[in-house]
Design a protein around this motif. Structure first.
Motif, short mmCIF file in Angstrom:
data_model
loop_
_atom_site.label_atom_id
_atom_site.label_comp_id
_atom_site.label_asym_id
_atom_site.label_seq_id
_atom_site.Cartn_x
_atom_site.Cartn_y
_atom_site.Cartn_z
N HIS A 31 0.83 -1.20 0.00
CA HIS A 31 0.00 0.00 0.00
C HIS A 31 0.87 1.26 0.00
N LEU A 32 1.85 1.29 0.89
CA LEU A 32 2.73 2.46 0.99
C LEU A 32 3.50 2.68 -0.30
N VAL A 33 4.02 1.59 -0.86
CA VAL A 33 4.79 1.70 -2.10
C VAL A 33 3.89 2.15 -3.25
N ARG A 34 2.66 1.63 -3.29
CA ARG A 34 1.73 1.98 -4.37
C ARG A 34 1.39 3.47 -4.35
N LEU A 35 1.38 4.11 -3.17
CA LEU A 35 1.11 5.54 -3.08
C LEU A 35 2.15 6.35 -3.85
N VAL A 36 3.38 5.83 -3.93
CA VAL A 36 4.47 6.55 -4.57
C VAL A 36 4.65 6.13 -6.03
N THR A 37 4.56 4.83 -6.29
CA THR A 37 4.88 4.32 -7.62
C THR A 37 3.67 4.19 -8.54
N GLY A 38 2.46 4.14 -7.95
CA GLY A 38 1.29 3.81 -8.74
C GLY A 38 1.10 2.30 -8.80
N ALA A 39 0.21 1.85 -9.68
CA ALA A 39 -0.18 0.44 -9.69
C ALA A 39 0.63 -0.42 -10.65
N ASP A 40 1.65 0.12 -11.30
CA ASP A 40 2.45 -0.65 -12.24
C ASP A 40 3.31 -1.66 -11.48
N HIS A 41 3.03 -2.95 -11.68
CA HIS A 41 3.74 -4.00 -10.94
C HIS A 41 5.20 -4.13 -11.35
N LYS A 42 5.56 -3.55 -12.48
CA LYS A 42 6.97 -3.57 -12.89
C LYS A 42 7.86 -2.93 -11.83
N HIS A 43 7.34 -1.88 -11.19
CA HIS A 43 8.09 -1.18 -10.13
C HIS A 43 7.56 -1.52 -8.74
N LEU A 44 6.25 -1.75 -8.65
CA LEU A 44 5.64 -2.03 -7.34
C LEU A 44 6.24 -3.27 -6.69
N ILE A 45 6.46 -4.32 -7.47
CA ILE A 45 6.94 -5.59 -6.91
C ILE A 45 8.36 -5.49 -6.37
N PRO A 46 9.35 -5.07 -7.17
CA PRO A 46 10.72 -5.02 -6.62
C PRO A 46 10.89 -4.01 -5.49
N LEU A 47 10.20 -2.86 -5.59
CA LEU A 47 10.32 -1.86 -4.52
C LEU A 47 9.67 -2.36 -3.24
N SER A 48 8.54 -3.07 -3.35
CA SER A 48 7.90 -3.65 -2.16
C SER A 48 8.83 -4.66 -1.50
N MET A 49 9.53 -5.45 -2.31
CA MET A 49 10.48 -6.43 -1.76
C MET A 49 11.56 -5.75 -0.93
N MET A 50 12.15 -4.69 -1.48
CA MET A 50 13.25 -4.01 -0.78
C MET A 50 12.76 -3.31 0.49
N ILE A 51 11.65 -2.58 0.38
CA ILE A 51 11.12 -1.88 1.54
C ILE A 51 10.64 -2.87 2.61
N GLY A 52 9.97 -3.94 2.18
CA GLY A 52 9.50 -4.95 3.12
C GLY A 52 10.63 -5.63 3.85
#
Length: 356
Positions: free
Chosen positions: A285-306
């Motif tokens: 949710h937090l990552v999506r607020l910044v990157t939008g819904a594109d999973h190309k960026h949402l997935i790897p950034l969620s991994m690192m932040i998580g």
């Protein structure tokens, strides 16, 4: 989109990736520095280089200090990093796949399945001779897959198209049943057994070693690779099953592939760390607020932040009431519940304004 806007977006995304990598690295370094044995960054680097290269000259200090860093702190931190990454990745995948912002790694009962497997091992004191201390995580993984296939069976019986609502309802049914089984086992447990079961259910990466990382990593690598590779399919499925089908996708096959991969990550993570909540729900949710819904960026950034987030949560869990330790699941719940409540209220207010 103009070239200037595209360039600006590229710079912003590069900054997000750089910031996420720095956050993850800072969490690991801070975790290594925190504890009863105080060391400098140079000493920790020396210990790491000595054990990686085998050259004794990098660190000639006390052996017990070296053991604390290499055999206790580092495996614990790396496991927290991997588990946090896995839960956040699985959460992002479930939310896109099921088109539901409330979906998380526990939605379809995989976590509950792993939990009941672990609770049975603890209650009956099961230990398979050739597995030893790895009996619990391996049994938990087996039960997590059993629960996943049960959800598939219920869903297939009710909806041959694997409708999202049916998957979620099947998970809720299985979670309720497994929750009652776990409650029954806790009620029948003695004082020591009950404490052990409850500690596991609240989640922890304490007393974990390199063997647990070796056990978890293959599942993490396979599940992560499949989901990262299918980011386009997740983007299509997030728009709806019909839209994805019109685009030429085999919706049923892709859903099964992604559900199994996300379930694999969740079950393996729960098997080595216990039930840790809110990571897979809040971080995407937090990552999506910044990157939008594109999973190309949402997935790897969620991994690192998580991953970085769970390392920090574990550091708080082991230092805030030192020398005692809190379960890491308590820390993630105390932080995650208010944050998610805020995000939920914020989203509802935003939708009302758009409707007006």
């Amino acid at each position: 989109m103009s070239s200037r806007e595209g360039k600006h977006g590229g710079v912003q995304m590069t900054a997000l990736y750089a910031g996420s990598i720095l956050f993850m690295a800072a969490a690991v370094i801070w975790g290594l520095l925190s504890g009863s044995a105080e060391l400098s960054v140079g000493e920790i680097v020396g210990i790491l280089l000595k054990n990686i290269t085998g050259y004794e000259g990098f660190f000639d200090g006390q052996k017990n200090i070296e053991m604390i860093i290499w055999n206790i702190r580092l495996p614990r931190i790396l496991l927290a990093l991997l588990v946090g990454s896995a839960l956040a990745l699985a959460g992002a995948a479930f939310q896109g796949l099921l088109q539901n912002p409330l979906a998380d790694p526990y939605t379809i009962g995989v976590s509950s399945g792993a939990s009941v497997g672990a609770v049975i091992v603890l209650f009956f004191q099961v230990e398979i001779a050739f597995l030893g201390s790895y009996t619990l995580p391996l049994v938990a993984i087996i039960f997590s897959f059993a629960s996943l296939f049960l959800v598939f069976g219920i869903t297939k019986a009710a909806s041959r198209t694997y409708a999202n609502e049916t998957i979620i309802l099947s998970g809720i049914i299985l979670n309720s049943f497994i929750g009652s089984v776990i409650s029954l086992i806790i009620a029948l447990s003695s004082g020591d057994q009950m404490r052990e079961v409850l500690n596991w259910l609240m989640g922890s990466v304490a007393l974990k070693n390199w063997g647990h990382i070796g056990l978890f990593f293959p599942f993490f690598a396979v599940g992560s690779a499949v989901i990262l590779f299918h980011y386009r399919e997740l983007n299509a499925l997030a728009l709806g099953d019909e839209a994805a089908q019109y685009g030429g996708m085999n919706v049923r096959r892709k859903k099964l592939t992604l559900l199994i991969s996300a379930g694999l990550l969740t079950g393996a993570a729960v098997s080595v760390s216990g039930a840790i909540g809110f990571v897979g729900l809040v971080i995407p949710h937090l990552v999506r607020l910044v990157t939008g819904a594109d999973h190309k960026h949402l997935i790897p950034l969620s991994m690192m932040i998580g991953g970085g987030y769970l390392v920090l949560a574990d550091m708080v869990a082991r230092t805030i009431v030192s020398p005692q330790e809190l379960p890491i699941g308590v820390i993630t719940a105390l932080i995650g519940a208010p944050v998610f409540t805020y995000l939920l209220i914020r989203e509802r207010i935003k939708r009302r304004k758009m409707a007006c």
